[in-house]
Design a protein around this motif. Structure first.
Motif, PDB file in Angstrom:
ATOM      1  N   THR A 290      22.461  57.362  67.851  1.00  0.00           N
ATOM      2  CA  THR A 290      23.786  56.779  68.227  1.00  0.00           C
ATOM      3  C   THR A 290      24.599  56.522  67.313  1.00  0.00           C
ATOM      4  N   GLY A 291      24.140  56.114  65.812  1.00  0.00           N
ATOM      5  CA  GLY A 291      24.950  55.987  64.738  1.00  0.00           C
ATOM      6  C   GLY A 291      25.611  57.209  64.303  1.00  0.00           C
ATOM      7  N   SER A 292      25.401  58.207  64.761  1.00  0.00           N
ATOM      8  CA  SER A 292      26.103  59.427  64.217  1.00  0.00           C
ATOM      9  C   SER A 292      27.221  60.014  65.255  1.00  0.00           C
ATOM     10  N   THR A 293      27.085  59.348  66.362  1.00  0.00           N
ATOM     11  CA  THR A 293      28.288  59.634  67.431  1.00  0.00           C
ATOM     12  C   THR A 293      29.564  58.914  67.348  1.00  0.00           C
ATOM     13  N   PRO A 294      30.734  59.390  67.777  1.00  0.00           N
ATOM     14  CA  PRO A 294      31.802  58.510  67.831  1.00  0.00           C
ATOM     15  C   PRO A 294      32.127  57.833  69.038  1.00  0.00           C
ATOM     16  N   PHE A 295      30.966  57.604  69.719  1.00  0.00           N
ATOM     17  CA  PHE A 295      31.403  56.705  71.091  1.00  0.00           C
ATOM     18  C   PHE A 295      30.453  55.549  71.421  1.00  0.00           C
ATOM     19  N   THR A 296      29.362  55.462  70.766  1.00  0.00           N
ATOM     20  CA  THR A 296      28.446  54.321  71.216  1.00  0.00           C
ATOM     21  C   THR A 296      28.941  53.002  70.691  1.00  0.00           C
TER      22      THR A 296
END
Lengths: 335, 97
Positions: A290-296
């Protein structure tokens, strides 16, 4: 910084839009997490091409991947690049921390004497820098207008010719390539714990068990980022369970067939212990992505942690207890 | 009046305070806001990732959101160590695209 001002002429360094082999090598090392905080550009003002007092000013972070994405997107362009000191961190993360922020921008404008270099008062910022920058405050404190450009540097030529960002340019995307480039650093993060766990499991529970756990880890750090949008279910953790089950099923079935001899429940118990350990491994790694995505959102991730953490801990703990029991029983039967 | 726009996140918006400067729709990477006739409109409330860009760039205080990083690692570390929830990409030990 004051010396730059008192010396009269602001110092402007030259740069180009061409990426060299050394730049590509630096990007490669950054992607593999080598010397992670060391991929830096000196903060300050850079001249791209032959900028004049009317040339545009682009603002970026002093992370080499950010700086290089900006300059390589602007071939045959005369412009000034204002590099903020974000301690070698990309625009989006630095904006979240506030280092790509109002204070640093205002101070950097002053330190490089930007008002004397250009005639206009416009700055083009990457849109993803906005969580750290208050445009109205920058205007009040420095006299410069913040214009938010597109999310991606690659859209800058189109932005410059249209003089505005289309809704499409304003949306963050997370395509296959964006996800795949993150895999190396995810791999590096889990490397040593995984090697240690695989050795212990190999000695205690056999090569097949160890290989199965290894597959569960690889499913979490390699397959998960690559396949993210196509895995069913909505939560990251449950997506991880689905993917983990797919990766673990062949190992569980093989355990079921191999662990013969002794009571009839021995083989299913081995397969069960394996699945109880493997599924939360993939689930946990998926949750971490989650920490690597731009939407969580933080609210969403917090809900997910509350929903799944206990379940995953219980599964993993139960799997270990069952595994130890099976190893002990195996020793007793051998006697 | 400030009112929540979605149960999925902490975003709140007060259309009466909006001066329609258009910055919220410019900075949002998920198209949550769109410019309307006299005030910004929330058109994609569920997609908010709570980055806080709209709140920070709103000149009239019409937007509120508990901004923070949507990163499980940071949240779990904060819960374990009792730290403030932030800095996902701080110590160089996490990813953060």
């Amino acid at each position: 910084m004051t010396s730059e001002r008192s010396s009269g002429r602001p110092s402007v360094r030259a740069t180009t839009s061409t990426l060299t082999l050394a730049n590509w090598w630096d990007h490669f090392l950054a992607r593999w997490g080598v010397n992670r905080m060391g991929h830096r550009v000196d903060p300050g003002l850079y001249a791209l091409g032959q900028p004049k007092p009317d040339s545009p000013v682009f603002v970026t972070a002093n992370y080499t991947l950010s700086f290089d994405a900006l300059r390589s997107a602007l071939p045959n362009t005369d412009a000034y690049l204002l590099v903020l000191d974000t301690e070698g961190i990309n625009v989006w993360c630095a904006a979240g921390k506030g280092t790509f922020g109002t204070d640093e921008l205002v101070q950097r404008i002053d330190a490089v004497g930007l008002a004397e270099v250009v005639r206009h008062r416009d700055l083009i910022l990457p849109q993803l820098g906005a969580p750290g920058v208050n445009a109205h405050e920058v205007k009040r404190r420095s006299g410069f207008n913040v214009k938010y450009g597109p999310v991606r540097a690659a859209d800058l030529p189109a932005y410059l010719s249209a003089r505005q960002a289309t809704p499409e340019m304003r949306r963050v995307r997370f395509g296959l390539l964006d996800r795949v480039v993150l895999i190396p650093v995810e791999l590096v993060h889990v490397l040593w714990p995984t090697v240690a766990a695989a050795i212990v499991l190999w000695l205690a529970a056999g090569g097949l068990f160890a290989a199965g756990i290894l597959a569960a880890v690889l499913a979490g750090v390699v397959l998960f980022p690559a396949l993210l949008p196509w895995i069913p279910t909505r939560d990251f953790t449950s997506k991880g369970f689905v993917l983990g089950l797919a990766a673990s099923a062949p190992f569980a079935l093989t355990l079921l067939l191999w662990k013969q001899g002794g009571p009839a429940w021995i083989a299913p118990a081995w397969a069960g212990a394996f699945l109880l350990m493997a599924l939360p491994v993939t689930g946990f790694l998926a949750l971490n992505f989650t920490g690597s995505t731009p939407f969580t959102s933080r609210s969403g991730v917090r809900r997910e942690i509350q929903k799944y953490t206990r379940l995953m801990a219980a599964m993993f703990g139960g799997g270990i207890i069952l595994l130890i029991a099976l190893i002990v029983i195996g020793l007793v039967i051998e006697r | 009046m400030m009112s929540s726009v979605s149960a999925a996140n902490t975003l709140e918006y007060d259309a009466e305070r909006c001066v329609n400067c258009g910055l919220c729709s410019a900075v949002c990477p998920h198209g949550v806001f769109a410019q309307g006739e006299g005030a910004a409109e929330v058109v994609n409330a569920e997609a908010c990732m709570e980055c806080g860009a709209c709140q920070l760039n709103c000149p009239s205080g019409a937007i509120q959101v508990e901004s923070g990083v949507g990163c499980a690692y940071a949240l779990m570390r904060a819960a374990l160590k009792g730290e403030r929830e932030s800095d996902c990409c701080g110590g160089g030990d996490t990813t953060c695209g």
